[in-house]
Design a protein around this motif. Structure first.
Motif, mmCIF file in Angstrom:
data_model
loop_
_atom_site.group_PDB
_atom_site.id
_atom_site.type_symbol
_atom_site.label_atom_id
_atom_site.label_comp_id
_atom_site.label_asym_id
_atom_site.label_seq_id
_atom_site.Cartn_x
_atom_site.Cartn_y
_atom_site.Cartn_z
ATOM 1 N N GLY A 38 0.822 -1.207 0.000
ATOM 2 C CA GLY A 38 0.000 0.000 0.000
ATOM 3 C C GLY A 38 0.853 1.252 0.000
ATOM 4 N N LEU A 39 1.882 1.268 0.828
ATOM 5 C CA LEU A 39 2.780 2.430 0.864
ATOM 6 C C LEU A 39 3.571 2.567 -0.435
ATOM 7 C CD1 LEU A 39 4.015 2.301 4.566
ATOM 8 C CD2 LEU A 39 2.290 3.806 3.561
ATOM 9 N N ALA A 40 3.946 1.440 -1.035
ATOM 10 C CA ALA A 40 4.642 1.484 -2.324
ATOM 11 C C ALA A 40 3.717 2.033 -3.414
ATOM 12 C CB ALA A 40 5.145 0.094 -2.704
ATOM 13 N N LEU A 41 2.467 1.605 -3.408
ATOM 14 C CA LEU A 41 1.496 2.133 -4.377
ATOM 15 C C LEU A 41 1.325 3.639 -4.207
ATOM 16 C CD1 LEU A 41 -1.255 -0.652 -4.339
ATOM 17 C CD2 LEU A 41 0.370 -0.148 -6.177
ATOM 18 N N ASN A 42 1.320 4.098 -2.968
ATOM 19 C CA ASN A 42 1.223 5.541 -2.717
ATOM 20 C C ASN A 42 2.368 6.296 -3.375
ATOM 21 O OD1 ASN A 42 -1.076 5.222 -1.215
ATOM 22 N ND2 ASN A 42 -0.192 5.909 0.702
ATOM 23 N N GLN A 43 3.556 5.728 -3.329
ATOM 24 C CA GLN A 43 4.708 6.396 -3.940
ATOM 25 C C GLN A 43 4.546 6.489 -5.458
ATOM 26 O OE1 GLN A 43 6.937 8.030 -1.997
ATOM 27 N NE2 GLN A 43 5.441 7.310 -0.500
ATOM 28 N N THR A 51 -3.508 4.793 4.518
ATOM 29 C CA THR A 51 -3.223 3.610 3.703
ATOM 30 C C THR A 51 -2.665 2.486 4.560
ATOM 31 O OG1 THR A 51 -2.800 4.920 1.714
ATOM 32 C CG2 THR A 51 -1.854 2.717 1.774
ATOM 33 N N ALA A 52 -1.665 2.788 5.360
ATOM 34 C CA ALA A 52 -1.014 1.760 6.173
ATOM 35 C C ALA A 52 -2.003 1.098 7.129
ATOM 36 C CB ALA A 52 0.152 2.372 6.939
ATOM 37 N N SER A 53 -2.765 1.906 7.840
ATOM 38 C CA SER A 53 -3.686 1.346 8.830
ATOM 39 C C SER A 53 -4.836 0.591 8.168
ATOM 40 C CB SER A 53 -4.212 2.443 9.761
ATOM 41 O OG SER A 53 -4.870 3.454 9.035
ATOM 42 N N MET A 54 -5.355 1.116 7.069
ATOM 43 C CA MET A 54 -6.465 0.444 6.389
ATOM 44 C C MET A 54 -6.008 -0.826 5.674
ATOM 45 S SD MET A 54 -8.781 3.549 4.983
ATOM 46 C CE MET A 54 -9.454 4.759 6.121
ATOM 47 N N ALA A 55 -4.760 -0.858 5.218
ATOM 48 C CA ALA A 55 -4.239 -2.074 4.585
ATOM 49 C C ALA A 55 -4.171 -3.221 5.592
ATOM 50 C CB ALA A 55 -2.863 -1.804 3.978
ATOM 51 N N ILE A 56 -3.765 -2.910 6.809
ATOM 52 C CA ILE A 56 -3.740 -3.931 7.860
ATOM 53 C C ILE A 56 -5.155 -4.461 8.092
ATOM 54 C CG2 ILE A 56 -3.407 -4.314 10.342
ATOM 55 C CD1 ILE A 56 -1.040 -2.305 10.155
ATOM 56 N N ALA A 57 -6.101 -3.565 8.282
ATOM 57 C CA ALA A 57 -7.487 -3.966 8.541
ATOM 58 C C ALA A 57 -8.057 -4.759 7.374
ATOM 59 C CB ALA A 57 -8.335 -2.728 8.807
ATOM 60 N N ALA A 58 -7.814 -4.295 6.154
ATOM 61 C CA ALA A 58 -8.347 -4.982 4.970
ATOM 62 C C ALA A 58 -7.776 -6.390 4.855
ATOM 63 C CB ALA A 58 -8.042 -4.169 3.714
ATOM 64 N N ALA A 59 -6.510 -6.562 5.174
ATOM 65 C CA ALA A 59 -5.910 -7.900 5.109
ATOM 66 C C ALA A 59 -6.597 -8.850 6.089
ATOM 67 C CB ALA A 59 -4.412 -7.817 5.401
ATOM 68 N N PHE A 60 -6.836 -8.395 7.290
ATOM 69 C CA PHE A 60 -7.529 -9.238 8.268
ATOM 70 C C PHE A 60 -8.943 -9.579 7.784
ATOM 71 C CE2 PHE A 60 -4.082 -8.253 11.061
ATOM 72 C CZ PHE A 60 -4.077 -9.250 12.022
ATOM 73 N N LEU A 61 -9.633 -8.598 7.276
ATOM 74 C CA LEU A 61 -11.004 -8.832 6.809
ATOM 75 C C LEU A 61 -11.038 -9.775 5.608
ATOM 76 C CD1 LEU A 61 -12.372 -5.212 7.223
ATOM 77 C CD2 LEU A 61 -13.009 -7.222 8.595
ATOM 78 N N LEU A 62 -10.138 -9.584 4.670
ATOM 79 C CA LEU A 62 -10.116 -10.432 3.469
ATOM 80 C C LEU A 62 -9.699 -11.868 3.757
ATOM 81 C CD1 LEU A 62 -8.581 -7.999 0.830
ATOM 82 C CD2 LEU A 62 -10.934 -8.856 0.918
#
Length: 183
Positions: free
Chosen positions: A68-73, A108-119
């Protein structure tokens, strides 16, 4: 659309400066939210029940965070949105940032963590992480460093990263068994 973005941003940031305690909480949430989330993820490595699956999800959340952070860059190469405080939209409660505004790395960082758990089917933990992610994202607007649309963009990159990791990093593969067996 810009007008709505500015209006929502001003409304949220307009809450700042009214209550010193709330300001301090939002500043602390913005500053320490991500390290606390990362620590909360890392501490689950030694969970006993369903250890292999939990460890797989922990690795997936870390990969989602990084992707997610790489995509942001990459997005920043094409979108150079100045910070809302530089446009006179918000009052800033913290030090200025040197980079551009869109998308929010914190969100991005915090939501990526949450999304991974949910998915990966860890709904309870995923919802707790998502609640924390929303609070962190809200704090970024509250303290004046992001527009509301920066958060929406961050949610999109976080979800894209978590989905990509979900598709590419499969549970039970030789690599997964090797990584989840560490410690």
């Amino acid at each position: 659309m810009y007008g709505l973005d500015v209006a929502v941003t001003r409304w949220i940031n307009g809450l700042s400066g009214l209550n010193p305690t709330l300001d301090a909480v939002m500043i602390a949430t913005s500053e320490f939210g991500i390290p606390i989330l990362v620590l909360a993820v890392a501490c689950q490595w030694w969970t006993r029940p369903n250890r292999e699956h939990v460890r797989h999800v922990l690795i997936a959340s870390g990969l989602s965070f990084l992707l997610g952070l790489a995509l942001n860059q990459i997005v920043l190469l094409f979108v150079s949105r100045i910070r809302p405080y530089d446009n006179g939209v918000t009052d800033l409660l913290i030090a200025r940032s040197a980079d551009f505004s869109f998308p929010s790395d914190h969100a991005t960082a915090s939501m990526a963590i949450a999304a991974a758990f949910l998915l990966h089917g860890m709904t309870r933990r995923g919802m707790v992480f998502m609640l924390a992610a929303v609070l962190i994202a809200f704090s970024r607007i509250y303290i004046g460093t992001h527009y509301a649309a920066d958060i929406i963009g961050a949610a999109a990159t976080a979800m894209a990263a978590a989905l990509a990791v979900r598709l590419a990093y499969r549970e039970g593969t030789r690599l997964d068994r090797f990584v989840t067996a560490i410690l």
